[in-house]
Design an enzyme around this catalytic site. Structure first.
Site, PDB file in Angstrom:
ATOM      1  N   HIS A 128     -23.989 -13.794  35.488  1.00 14.26           N
ATOM      2  CA  HIS A 128     -23.237 -14.997  35.852  1.00 14.26           C
ATOM      3  C   HIS A 128     -24.184 -16.156  36.180  1.00 14.26           C
ATOM      4  O   HIS A 128     -23.961 -16.923  37.117  1.00 14.26           O
ATOM      5  CB  HIS A 128     -22.255 -14.716  36.997  1.00 14.26           C
ATOM      6  CG  HIS A 128     -21.027 -13.981  36.541  1.00 14.26           C
ATOM      7  ND1 HIS A 128     -20.087 -13.469  37.394  1.00 14.26           N
ATOM      8  CD2 HIS A 128     -20.581 -13.677  35.305  1.00 14.26           C
ATOM      9  CE1 HIS A 128     -19.125 -12.861  36.691  1.00 14.26           C
ATOM     10  NE2 HIS A 128     -19.405 -12.988  35.418  1.00 14.26           N
TER      11      HIS A 128
ATOM     12  N   ARG B 296     -23.911 -11.625  24.413  1.00 12.92           N
ATOM     13  CA  ARG B 296     -22.513 -11.249  24.700  1.00 12.92           C
ATOM     14  C   ARG B 296     -21.644 -12.005  23.707  1.00 12.92           C
ATOM     15  O   ARG B 296     -21.929 -13.167  23.383  1.00 12.92           O
ATOM     16  CB  ARG B 296     -22.118 -11.587  26.147  1.00 12.92           C
ATOM     17  CG  ARG B 296     -20.661 -11.249  26.461  1.00 12.92           C
ATOM     18  CD  ARG B 296     -20.316 -11.210  27.958  1.00 12.92           C
ATOM     19  NE  ARG B 296     -20.415 -12.493  28.627  1.00 12.92           N
ATOM     20  CZ  ARG B 296     -21.369 -12.846  29.457  1.00 12.92           C
ATOM     21  NH1 ARG B 296     -22.364 -12.002  29.724  1.00 12.92           N
ATOM     22  NH2 ARG B 296     -21.384 -14.039  30.025  1.00 12.92           N
TER      23      ARG B 296
ATOM     24  N   HIS C 147     -11.241  -7.911  30.682  1.00 14.36           N
ATOM     25  CA  HIS C 147     -10.355  -8.026  31.852  1.00 14.36           C
ATOM     26  C   HIS C 147      -9.101  -8.764  31.425  1.00 14.36           C
ATOM     27  O   HIS C 147      -9.106  -9.489  30.423  1.00 14.36           O
ATOM     28  CB  HIS C 147     -11.074  -8.784  32.974  1.00 14.36           C
ATOM     29  CG  HIS C 147     -11.728 -10.060  32.497  1.00 14.36           C
ATOM     30  ND1 HIS C 147     -11.030 -11.228  32.322  1.00 14.36           N
ATOM     31  CD2 HIS C 147     -13.001 -10.328  32.092  1.00 14.36           C
ATOM     32  CE1 HIS C 147     -11.843 -12.159  31.870  1.00 14.36           C
ATOM     33  NE2 HIS C 147     -13.050 -11.640  31.699  1.00 14.36           N
TER      34      HIS C 147
ATOM     35  N   HIS D 137     -21.481  -4.319  32.733  1.00 16.80           N
ATOM     36  CA  HIS D 137     -20.100  -4.740  33.020  1.00 16.80           C
ATOM     37  C   HIS D 137     -19.114  -3.964  32.159  1.00 16.80           C
ATOM     38  O   HIS D 137     -19.500  -3.097  31.372  1.00 16.80           O
ATOM     39  CB  HIS D 137     -19.939  -6.258  32.830  1.00 16.80           C
ATOM     40  CG  HIS D 137     -20.319  -6.781  31.464  1.00 16.80           C
ATOM     41  ND1 HIS D 137     -19.499  -6.653  30.370  1.00 16.80           N
ATOM     42  CD2 HIS D 137     -21.431  -7.435  31.032  1.00 16.80           C
ATOM     43  CE1 HIS D 137     -20.086  -7.220  29.331  1.00 16.80           C
ATOM     44  NE2 HIS D 137     -21.266  -7.695  29.695  1.00 16.80           N
TER      45      HIS D 137
ATOM     46  N   ASP E 231     -15.412 -36.474  54.893  1.00 18.79           N
ATOM     47  CA  ASP E 231     -13.989 -36.504  54.519  1.00 18.79           C
ATOM     48  C   ASP E 231     -13.807 -36.280  53.015  1.00 18.79           C
ATOM     49  O   ASP E 231     -12.790 -36.654  52.435  1.00 18.79           O
ATOM     50  CB  ASP E 231     -13.344 -37.833  54.949  1.00 18.79           C
ATOM     51  CG  ASP E 231     -14.117 -39.035  54.426  1.00 18.79           C
ATOM     52  OD1 ASP E 231     -15.213 -38.833  53.854  1.00 18.79           O
ATOM     53  OD2 ASP E 231     -13.634 -40.161  54.589  1.00 18.79           O
TER      54      ASP E 231
ATOM     55  N   GLU F  48     -15.423  -8.253  25.409  1.00 19.04           N
ATOM     56  CA  GLU F  48     -16.704  -8.914  25.586  1.00 19.04           C
ATOM     57  C   GLU F  48     -17.886  -7.959  25.761  1.00 19.04           C
ATOM     58  O   GLU F  48     -18.518  -7.931  26.818  1.00 19.04           O
ATOM     59  CB  GLU F  48     -16.632  -9.887  26.766  1.00 19.04           C
ATOM     60  CG  GLU F  48     -16.050  -9.305  28.058  1.00 19.04           C
ATOM     61  CD  GLU F  48     -16.018 -10.335  29.194  1.00 19.04           C
ATOM     62  OE1 GLU F  48     -17.068 -10.895  29.493  1.00 19.04           O
ATOM     63  OE2 GLU F  48     -14.934 -10.555  29.765  1.00 19.04           O
TER      64      GLU F  48
ATOM     65  N   GLU G 205     -17.553 -12.753  23.219  1.00 20.91           N
ATOM     66  CA  GLU G 205     -16.289 -12.586  23.958  1.00 20.91           C
ATOM     67  C   GLU G 205     -15.164 -13.358  23.293  1.00 20.91           C
ATOM     68  O   GLU G 205     -15.273 -14.558  23.066  1.00 20.91           O
ATOM     69  CB  GLU G 205     -16.485 -13.091  25.399  1.00 20.91           C
ATOM     70  CG  GLU G 205     -15.213 -13.092  26.225  1.00 20.91           C
ATOM     71  CD  GLU G 205     -15.449 -13.454  27.689  1.00 20.91           C
ATOM     72  OE1 GLU G 205     -16.400 -14.211  27.976  1.00 20.91           O
ATOM     73  OE2 GLU G 205     -14.666 -12.986  28.539  1.00 20.91           O
TER      74      GLU G 205
ATOM     75  N   TYR H 209     -28.121  -6.690  27.428  1.00 24.71           N
ATOM     76  CA  TYR H 209     -29.019  -7.596  28.159  1.00 24.71           C
ATOM     77  C   TYR H 209     -30.316  -6.864  28.455  1.00 24.71           C
ATOM     78  O   TYR H 209     -30.307  -5.860  29.180  1.00 24.71           O
ATOM     79  CB  TYR H 209     -28.359  -8.046  29.470  1.00 24.71           C
ATOM     80  CG  TYR H 209     -26.906  -8.441  29.282  1.00 24.71           C
ATOM     81  CD1 TYR H 209     -26.535  -9.742  28.939  1.00 24.71           C
ATOM     82  CD2 TYR H 209     -25.882  -7.480  29.400  1.00 24.71           C
ATOM     83  CE1 TYR H 209     -25.206 -10.086  28.741  1.00 24.71           C
ATOM     84  CE2 TYR H 209     -24.547  -7.819  29.195  1.00 24.71           C
ATOM     85  CZ  TYR H 209     -24.218  -9.122  28.865  1.00 24.71           C
ATOM     86  OH  TYR H 209     -22.912  -9.451  28.661  1.00 24.71           O
TER      87      TYR H 209
ATOM     88  N   ASP I  26     -20.879 -19.078  27.999  1.00 24.32           N
ATOM     89  CA  ASP I  26     -19.622 -18.463  28.417  1.00 24.32           C
ATOM     90  C   ASP I  26     -18.837 -19.554  29.130  1.00 24.32           C
ATOM     91  O   ASP I  26     -19.216 -19.974  30.227  1.00 24.32           O
ATOM     92  CB  ASP I  26     -19.935 -17.278  29.349  1.00 24.32           C
ATOM     93  CG  ASP I  26     -18.683 -16.515  29.767  1.00 24.32           C
ATOM     94  OD1 ASP I  26     -17.566 -17.042  29.609  1.00 24.32           O
ATOM     95  OD2 ASP I  26     -18.842 -15.381  30.260  1.00 24.32           O
TER      96      ASP I  26
ATOM     97  N   HIS J 170     -10.196 -13.968  35.634  1.00 18.89           N
ATOM     98  CA  HIS J 170     -10.081 -12.513  35.834  1.00 18.89           C
ATOM     99  C   HIS J 170      -8.678 -12.346  36.401  1.00 18.89           C
ATOM    100  O   HIS J 170      -8.471 -12.436  37.609  1.00 18.89           O
ATOM    101  CB  HIS J 170     -11.146 -11.990  36.799  1.00 18.89           C
ATOM    102  CG  HIS J 170     -12.539 -12.143  36.246  1.00 18.89           C
ATOM    103  ND1 HIS J 170     -13.664 -11.924  36.973  1.00 18.89           N
ATOM    104  CD2 HIS J 170     -12.979 -12.471  34.996  1.00 18.89           C
ATOM    105  CE1 HIS J 170     -14.740 -12.127  36.220  1.00 18.89           C
ATOM    106  NE2 HIS J 170     -14.336 -12.471  35.019  1.00 18.89           N
TER     107      HIS J 170
ATOM    108  N   ASP K 184     -11.576 -17.945  27.906  1.00 18.50           N
ATOM    109  CA  ASP K 184     -12.806 -17.301  28.394  1.00 18.50           C
ATOM    110  C   ASP K 184     -13.604 -16.802  27.186  1.00 18.50           C
ATOM    111  O   ASP K 184     -13.479 -15.654  26.782  1.00 18.50           O
ATOM    112  CB  ASP K 184     -12.434 -16.139  29.332  1.00 18.50           C
ATOM    113  CG  ASP K 184     -13.660 -15.450  29.910  1.00 18.50           C
ATOM    114  OD1 ASP K 184     -14.773 -15.977  29.762  1.00 18.50           O
ATOM    115  OD2 ASP K 184     -13.485 -14.374  30.519  1.00 18.50           O
TER     116      ASP K 184
END
Ligand code: GLY
Ligand code: MN
Ligand code: MN
Length: 439
Positions: A243, A406, A354, A350, A40, A384, A408, A388, A260, A361, A271
């Site tokens: 990710h 990265r 966005h 990528h 539950d 961003e 961003e 890599y 991130d 996103h 973000d």
């Protein structure tokens, strides 16, 4: 559940604006379903962004129906008051409370949806509704549409036409007004402060999960409702998994750390990504990759103003990152050939960013009838770029293997240019080196 801390007039203004765009069509938005975790116990509940955007109402099992120009024009269906359930799960507004507190014209109990929705949709030819997000709601809608068709007798009319509500509402959410931007700015500010705290906390030997804890604590301490998405806290080669969110490894001396993470405030999300050395000092190889990515990120941000195409930012990112790959010896040959063969996608898989807003996103079209769209004042998005290099990439120079970078930031387009909402988090090398590990 509670009443949103936002002024109900904000939601009323949004409803008024979308009603003007509906051209007489009805709109139905359904609450996000609750997700059982086990027995539950449920997963943390978050309202559907569209339903929150138009009502501020945070309870599950609710529906908003809008009928432009009709009386009642705004209708909701909500759970009834229930003393026993409220003792366990918390306060419910019930139909009367919802009508009064959320300024909705008429509110019924959710059990009446089947019959009332048929009455309320009679005479409408089009309905904006987002299919296939919530199978149970799709079934209710199917029953209502079939009942409506039956009720029209042998007139020859078919089913009411369904149009996609996500696409319609996405365009409204994309163009942010002062109320939207106030929330967006606070979400970015909280996110920025959390990144600074995480940088200060980081040193060799701490676990990625502890850093996740620092970020989350800062979010909640500064007034965020929750993270806007799962944190990525990726040390060393983990940063080459885009990710990555296991976030359970020890941060090692000599590695970079990519974070991130973004806080959600009044349903708006930040973000931010920053990449920095665990021990506070960039190695020469890390510096080369980092400086290259940073230069590109700053160049792209400097280019943003009303009228430029979002697609051009993508193209600039891919082009400039390919230059960097050539410079670092990750790819070789003529740039045109590398890009044509998509070789650059191996190290930059990528896009440049966005839309950003209530969903990380966020909703909103990137192309309109296959034409790239220009950005307008009030639109928010991320910039961003990243590079890599897999740890096992024997084709890459050894010094760069296992490096993932990265950077961003979150941008709002202004009348003449843009504003960086997350510039408070250091990204220059000397600033970063001064901050890491200073807790
Ligand atoms: N946090 C996911 C992204 O940057 O798109
Ligand atoms: Mn991100
Ligand atoms: Mn992003």
């Amino acid at each position: 559940m509670r009443k949103s801390t936002e002024n109900p007039e904000i939601f009323k203004k949004r409803r008024k604006r979308i009603i003007a765009g509906l051209n007489g069509a009805a709109l139905m938005v359904v609450a996000h379903p609750e997700q059982l975790r086990n027995n539950d116990v449920h997963h943390h509940y978050r309202q559907d962004s569209n339903l929150y955007y138009l009502t501020g109402f945070e309870e599950p099992e609710s529906v908003l129906l809008i009928r432009p120009g009709k009386v009642p024009e705004t209708v909701m269906f909500v759970r009834q008051k229930n003393v026993e359930r409220e003792t366990w799960d918390g306060f419910r507004f019930g139909p009367e409370g919802t009508k009064k507190e959320f300024h909705i014209d008429e509110v019924y109990k959710i059990e009446d949806f089947d019959t009332k929705a048929v009455e309320l949709l009679k005479g409408h030819e089009e309905l904006y509704y987002s299919l296939f997000k919530n199978p149970e709601a799709d079934y209710w809608v199917q029953k209502v549409l079939i009942s409506l068709k039956r009720a029209s007798g042998r007139t020859g009319y078919g089913l009411l036409t369904i149009k996609d509500a996500d696409t319609f509402l996405g365009e409204h959410r994309l163009k942010k007004d002062q109320d939207d931007l106030a929330n967006q700015r606070i979400a970015c500010q909280i996110s920025a402060e959390a990144h600074i705290a995480a940088m200060r906390f980081t040193k060799p030997g701490v676990n990625e999960r502890q850093i996740q804890g620092v970020l989350t604590t800062e979010f909640y301490m500064k007034g965020a409702a929750r993270p806007g998405y799962n944190h990525i806290v990726a040390s060393g080669a983990n940063a080459t998994t885009l990710h990555y969110n296991f976030n359970d490894q020890v941060c090692k001396n000599g590695d970079l750390l990519l974070i991130d993470a973004g806080a959600e405030y009044n349903y708006y999300s930040g973000d931010i990504t920053r990449t920095f050395p665990v021990n506070g000092k960039f190695s020469p190889a890390q510096r080369k990759v980092y400086e290259g990515v940073l230069k590109i990120q700053k160049e792209i941000i400097a280019y943003i103003k009303p009228g430029i195409l979002f697609k051009d930012l993508h193209e600039m990112g891919a082009s400039r990152l390919t230059d960097l790959m050539l410079e670092l010896g990750l790819v070789s040959g003529r740039k045109e050939d590398v890009m044509k063969a998509n070789e650059h996608r191996k190290y930059y898989p990528h896009g440049i960013g966005h839309w950003l807003g209530m969903d990380v996103h966020d909703a909103g079209l990137y192309f309109i009838k296959n034409e790239a769209r220009p950005v307008e004042e009030g639109m928010c998005f991320t910039v961003e770029p990243g590079l890599y290099i897999p740890a096992d990439d024997i084709n890459a120079p050894e010094e760069f293997r296992g490096i993932g970078v990265r950077i961003e930031d979150n941008i709002v387009v202004t009348a003449k240019g843009c504003d960086n909402l997350t510039s408070g988090v250091p990204k220059e090398i000397d600033e970063i080196e001064k901050l890491v590990g200073t807790l």
